[in-house]
Design a protein around this motif. Structure first.
Motif, short mmCIF file in Angstrom:
data_model
loop_
_atom_site.label_atom_id
_atom_site.label_comp_id
_atom_site.label_asym_id
_atom_site.label_seq_id
_atom_site.Cartn_x
_atom_site.Cartn_y
_atom_site.Cartn_z
N LYS A 82 0.73 -1.12 -0.13
CA LYS A 82 -0.23 -0.01 -0.19
C LYS A 82 0.85 1.23 -0.17
O LYS A 82 1.83 1.26 0.91
CB LYS A 82 -1.01 -0.08 1.05
CG LYS A 82 -1.88 1.01 1.24
CD LYS A 82 -2.95 0.82 2.44
CE LYS A 82 -3.85 2.20 2.46
NZ LYS A 82 -4.44 2.15 3.70
N ASN A 83 0.60 2.32 -1.14
CA ASN A 83 1.30 3.54 -1.11
C ASN A 83 0.52 4.41 -1.41
O ASN A 83 -0.63 4.24 -1.77
CB ASN A 83 2.51 3.29 -1.99
CG ASN A 83 3.66 3.96 -2.22
OD1 ASN A 83 3.57 4.82 -1.29
ND2 ASN A 83 4.64 3.96 -2.93
N GLY A 84 0.90 5.81 -0.76
CA GLY A 84 0.26 6.98 -1.13
C GLY A 84 0.78 7.87 -1.89
O GLY A 84 2.19 7.95 -1.77
N HIS A 85 0.08 8.97 -2.81
CA HIS A 85 1.05 9.95 -3.37
C HIS A 85 -0.03 11.07 -3.48
O HIS A 85 -0.97 11.17 -3.57
CB HIS A 85 1.32 9.55 -4.67
CG HIS A 85 1.92 10.71 -5.64
ND1 HIS A 85 3.14 11.03 -5.50
CD2 HIS A 85 1.47 11.29 -6.58
CE1 HIS A 85 3.47 11.70 -6.35
NE2 HIS A 85 2.57 12.23 -6.85
N ARG A 86 0.54 12.40 -3.23
CA ARG A 86 0.12 13.66 -3.39
C ARG A 86 0.71 14.48 -4.39
O ARG A 86 1.75 14.85 -4.13
CB ARG A 86 -0.17 14.42 -2.11
CG ARG A 86 -1.15 13.56 -0.90
CD ARG A 86 -1.19 14.55 0.49
NE ARG A 86 -2.04 15.65 -0.06
CZ ARG A 86 -2.30 16.42 0.96
NH1 ARG A 86 -1.73 16.41 2.18
NH2 ARG A 86 -2.88 17.59 0.81
N GLN A 87 -0.05 14.72 -5.42
CA GLN A 87 0.51 15.51 -6.63
C GLN A 87 0.90 17.17 -6.23
O GLN A 87 -0.32 17.38 -5.49
CB GLN A 87 -0.24 15.44 -7.92
CG GLN A 87 0.49 16.03 -8.96
CD GLN A 87 1.71 15.40 -9.58
OE1 GLN A 87 1.74 14.07 -9.29
NE2 GLN A 87 2.62 15.98 -10.09
N GLN A 88 1.85 17.86 -6.60
CA GLN A 88 1.90 19.26 -6.32
C GLN A 88 1.24 19.92 -7.26
O GLN A 88 1.09 19.46 -8.61
CB GLN A 88 3.33 19.65 -6.49
CG GLN A 88 4.34 19.07 -5.33
CD GLN A 88 4.18 19.62 -4.20
OE1 GLN A 88 3.74 20.96 -4.21
NE2 GLN A 88 4.78 18.97 -3.08
N HIS A 89 0.27 20.72 -6.96
CA HIS A 89 -0.30 21.60 -7.71
C HIS A 89 -0.40 23.24 -7.58
O HIS A 89 0.18 23.47 -6.72
CB HIS A 89 -1.88 21.35 -7.72
CG HIS A 89 -2.32 20.16 -8.08
ND1 HIS A 89 -2.44 19.53 -9.44
CD2 HIS A 89 -2.91 19.08 -7.26
CE1 HIS A 89 -2.94 18.59 -9.21
NE2 HIS A 89 -3.40 18.06 -8.17
#
Length: 182
Positions: A82-89
């Motif tokens: 399980k992995n998570g990611h938050r993209q820069q905007h």
């Protein structure tokens, strides 16, 4: 008036006053940005010429998008990741559509002035380098006999270092087999 703009590999339909979230752009909140890659522009049903057309925008904030969960599983193998990611905007507010590139052309003139200032600094740095070069020539003019032993010494030093290798591991000694009782 509306325009379709391409930035960050995506296309956005924008109008004056819109707030959009795009892929991360360089800059801080309050900075102004010009989007040059206008694909289509129009006013209602009328299409406008996009040659030389730009879209002026202002950076509202730099933030992260929603978290995306990546879950990998292989059944019957007890494999779960399980992995998570938050993209820069970057959040942009569109100020105007159809701004001329005249403002953009003024900026390169200022940038052109900066390299002119940098040239004297480069010449100053080049001058000390020329002074160092004669010192090298003086060392090169020294008799060749002195230079040769240094090279030979360097080669001999390199060989023992290469010759020193970790000894190979010896195989473990075999244990005698247990005797059977009859």
């Amino acid at each position: 008036m509306f325009a379709i703009v391409r930035t960050g590999g995506k296309q956005y339909r924008v109008a004056a006053g819109d707030i959009i979230a795009v892929e991360k752009l360089a800059g801080e909140a309050g900075d102004s940005v010009t989007l040059d890659d206008v694909l289509l522009a129009g006013d209602g049903g009328d299409m406008k010429d996009v040659k030389g057309l730009t879209v002026a925008a202002e950076i509202v904030a730099q933030e992260k998008g929603e978290k995306v969960i990546i879950f990998k599983k292989r059944r019957r193998h007890n494999y779960r990741r399980k992995n998570g990611h938050r993209q820069q905007h970057t959040v942009l507010k569109i100020n105007a559509i159809g701004a001329a590139k005249a403002a953009k052309k003024a900026a390169p003139k200022k940038e052109a002035a900066k390299p002119a200032d940098a040239k004297p600094a480069a010449e100053k740095k080049a001058a000390p380098a020329k002074k160092a070069a004669p010192a090298k020539k003086a060392a090169a003019k020294a008799p060749a006999k002195k230079a040769a032993p240094k090279k030979a010494a360097a080669k001999t030093e390199a060989k023992p270092a290469a010759a020193k290798k970790a000894p190979a591991k010896k195989p473990a000694a075999k244990k005698p087999a247990a005797k059977k009782k009859d």
